[in-house]
Structure formats: C-alpha cells, structure tokens
Design an enzyme around this catalytic site. Structure first.
Site, PDB file in Angstrom:
ATOM      1  CG  HIS A 296      -4.980  36.961  29.432  1.00 46.85           C
ATOM      2  ND1 HIS A 296      -4.284  36.776  28.249  1.00 46.85           N
ATOM      3  CD2 HIS A 296      -4.596  38.198  29.882  1.00 46.85           C
ATOM      4  CE1 HIS A 296      -3.518  37.821  28.021  1.00 46.85           C
ATOM      5  NE2 HIS A 296      -3.697  38.712  28.989  1.00 46.85           N
ATOM      6  CD  GLU A 297      -6.672  40.682  31.742  1.00 45.04           C
ATOM      7  OE1 GLU A 297      -5.921  41.291  32.526  1.00 45.04           O
ATOM      8  OE2 GLU A 297      -6.531  40.717  30.513  1.00 45.04           O
ATOM      9  CG  HIS A 300      -1.746  39.815  33.445  1.00 45.56           C
ATOM     10  ND1 HIS A 300      -0.521  39.530  32.883  1.00 45.56           N
ATOM     11  CD2 HIS A 300      -2.582  40.097  32.407  1.00 45.56           C
ATOM     12  CE1 HIS A 300      -0.617  39.628  31.566  1.00 45.56           C
ATOM     13  NE2 HIS A 300      -1.847  39.972  31.248  1.00 45.56           N
ATOM     14  CG  ASP A 309      -0.080  40.774  28.349  1.00 46.99           C
ATOM     15  OD1 ASP A 309      -0.572  39.630  28.383  1.00 46.99           O
ATOM     16  OD2 ASP A 309      -0.572  41.744  28.953  1.00 46.99           O
ATOM     17  CE1 TYR A 312      -2.010  40.778  25.145  1.00 46.47           C
ATOM     18  CE2 TYR A 312      -1.034  42.366  23.625  1.00 46.47           C
ATOM     19  CZ  TYR A 312      -1.492  42.039  24.890  1.00 46.47           C
ATOM     20  OH  TYR A 312      -1.432  42.971  25.898  1.00 46.47           O
TER      21      TYR A 312
END
Length: 346
Positions: A296-297, A300, A309, A312
C-alpha cells in the site's frame, strides 16, 4: 375526540421530534493568525464541538482535523496567483474498523469541544501559489463509532479561517538515509525483515498474475472495476515499479505513536516508510497485513505511480471498483487487496 388516524399522526410527529432532538451533529471552526511572515508560523487550530444531544466517539482519522498527522486535511484557496498550495504531506494506510477496535477515537459529550493545532508548513508548500490571502477550510467528514461498534459518517458545519501568507513560503524536509531503521526496537526490526520479505513476494506474485492474465478476471474486476486494456496497463506498470523495489533496503521509521494508523509515507521521499501502532498488531500476511501495508505505502511513492487514498478497507474498495473504476486503479488499498488476494480470487 381524536380519531385513531389523528392520534397515529401525532405520535409519529412526536417520535420524529425526539429523533431530531437526539440527532448527532458537530461544528468545526478553524482559527489562527491573521498573517504570517514565514510559513513555519502558519499554525491553525481546529475546534470540533459536539452540538448534538448524544456523546460522540469520533475516530482520529489521519484525514480528519482530529489528527495532527500532516495529511491533506485542509482545502486551501487564494493567493496572489489564484492557485492552491501544493500538498507535500503524507499519505497513510488506515482502516476505520481497526481504529475503532483500538479505541483510537476522541470522545465528546454534548456541548464539549476539543482544540487541535495543525502546523500547515509540514503538509503544504506555497512556493508556486505565491504570497497573499488564503482561506483555510478543514475536512468536515468524521467517522463516528456507535454503541454496537458500527461506523457511520458525520458532516460538520464548517467555519473557515482567512490569513495572509508572506515571506518564506515552504520548508525543506530532509530524511536521514544513513540507517535502515530509525527508532525501531530489535523485535520491530525482526518483524520488518519478515514484512519486507512478504511484501516482496506479494509484489512478485501480483506482477506475475497480471502478466499472465490479460483479460477480465474476478480478481481484477473485484479490486479495480471494469477491465480495459488501459486499466490493465496502468496497474501492471504500478506493480512492475513496486516489484523493482528492494523492500529490505528501505528506511523504516518506528517513531509514529498514532495507535489507529498503520503507516504513512511522503510520496516524494522514495523508500522511507513510517510505521504506526496498527501495523504492529497486524499479521504478517493476509488481509490488512504488514506485508500488504508495505505494498500500500510503496504504491504511494511518486516513483511507483503515486496512488491516492480515495477509500479505505475492503468493502470501500469493492464499492469504488463498481462506482468508479478510474479511481480504483489509482487507489492504494485496491492495490494492497489485489496483492494480498485474501480471500483468494482467480
């Protein structure tokens, strides 16, 4: 004498009045200096007040003015060039249900207020938008936790603040790249070794799947919506970039104390991930896992595609895939759940 119809109508009106009186409501006000001669002094305070008749439990969502994390919490307009300042802050992984279970919320009794200070220089650069008067309006969407742990959204009545910004318009943020870990205990370091390995496997497996499935599949459409060649190419590019990352060489910072947030990154600061409270209680693999959080990170990072985002959580991602596939292919959690593939989809 009242007829039964009239009596029923009056009872309905009374019940309606009680419901209105018990309605949840909040107000949100932004205050701060009228002018600053350097962006480093641009600190505003958000005052959140429970204007209803019920005690509220409001989640400290990173995008909420209840959080001090430098996320994109404000809508800022104005300036001499008529442009909004550039957002330079964080993007985080957050799951409201997990945060609620951890009681990472602010409790406000009826009439009670809470003040939160925000240093806007940590999240915005005014270099391109220039000096001038700006309007600062905080995000007015809040997650409320009910008595049965159900989560609903509340929209606050907002009062913005206006301030003039001049002088120094941006601050530099320098990351320490000299070590792999910052503020991480030995057990946390060991956990991150396992998480990095899981993330590497997830990235490789996701990319392999995309390369071998070039038509619509349940796994793709569940998380990314309508299958098109363009959508497939975009997601494939993201995972090609992510798979090229060496997660074991990233800089991991364990100093975040936010119990309800998993992790966050500054998108332009490639390879630097901040781990928060929810990360450490997550499993290494599976839904909302440590390995998946690193996927996920890393999605980014601007260098990997710069995902957003928009929503969520798994249910939010599935709904987004149906309603707006263009956003789904740019949503970080959609990438995580596609990579975790739990429950398994073909």
């Amino acid at each position: 004498m009242f007829t039964s119809t009239v009596r029923t109508a009056l009872l309905a009106l009374a019940a309606s009045a009680v419901a209105v009186n018990a309605a949840q409501s909040i107000s949100l006000k932004v205050t701060g200096p009228e002018s600053v001669d350097t962006v480093e002094n641009l600190k505003v305070t958000t005052t959140i007040t429970n204007t209803g008749d019920e005690t509220l439990k409001l989640l400290n969502d990173p995008l909420s003015p209840l959080s001090q994390l430098p996320a994109n919490t404000f809508k800022i307009s104005g300036g001499s060039r008529g442009a909004s300042p550039a957002f330079t802050g964080i993007k985080a992984k957050y799951v409201p249900e997990v945060a609620a279970a951890k009681q990472a919320y602010t409790v406000l009794a009826p009439g009670q207020s809470v003040n939160i200070e925000h240093n806007l220089s940590e999240a915005y650069s005014f270099s391109d938008s220039g000096e001038g008067a700006y309007s600062f309006e905080a995000n007015n969407v809040f997650y409320a936790v009910g008595e049965s742990a159900e989560i609903s959204t509340l929209h606050a009545d907002v009062e913005a603040h206006t301030a003039r910004v001049a002088g120094k318009l941006a601050v530099s943020r320098r990351a320490d790249k000299r070590a792999t870990y910052n503020g991480c205990s030995s057990s946390q370091q060991s956990g991150l070794v396992s998480a990095a390995s899981a993330a590497q496997s997830y990235a490789s497996s996701a990319l392999s799947y995309l390369n071998s499935h070039t038509s619509s599949t349940s796994r793709f459409t569940t998380w990314f919506g309508t299958y098109t060649a363009a959508h497939h190419t975009l997601v494939d590019t993201h995972f090609t970039n992510i798979n090229g990352n060496n997660f074991a060489s990233f800089l991991y910072d364990c100093t975040c104390t936010d119990s309800g947030t998993y992790a966050y990154v500054y998108p332009s600061d490639f390879g630097h991930i901040y781990l928060c409270g929810a990360f450490w209680s997550a499993p290494n693999t599976g839904t909302d896992s440590r390995g998946g959080t690193l996927i996920h990170e890393s999605s980014h990072f601007t260098a990997n595609g710069g995902t957003q985002d928009y929503v969520y959580g798994q249910s939010g991602c599935k709904s987004l895939a149906i309603s707006n596939s263009n956003n789904a292919v740019m949503n970080a959690d959609c990438h995580e759940y596609f990579a975790e593939n739990n429950p398994s989809l073909s």
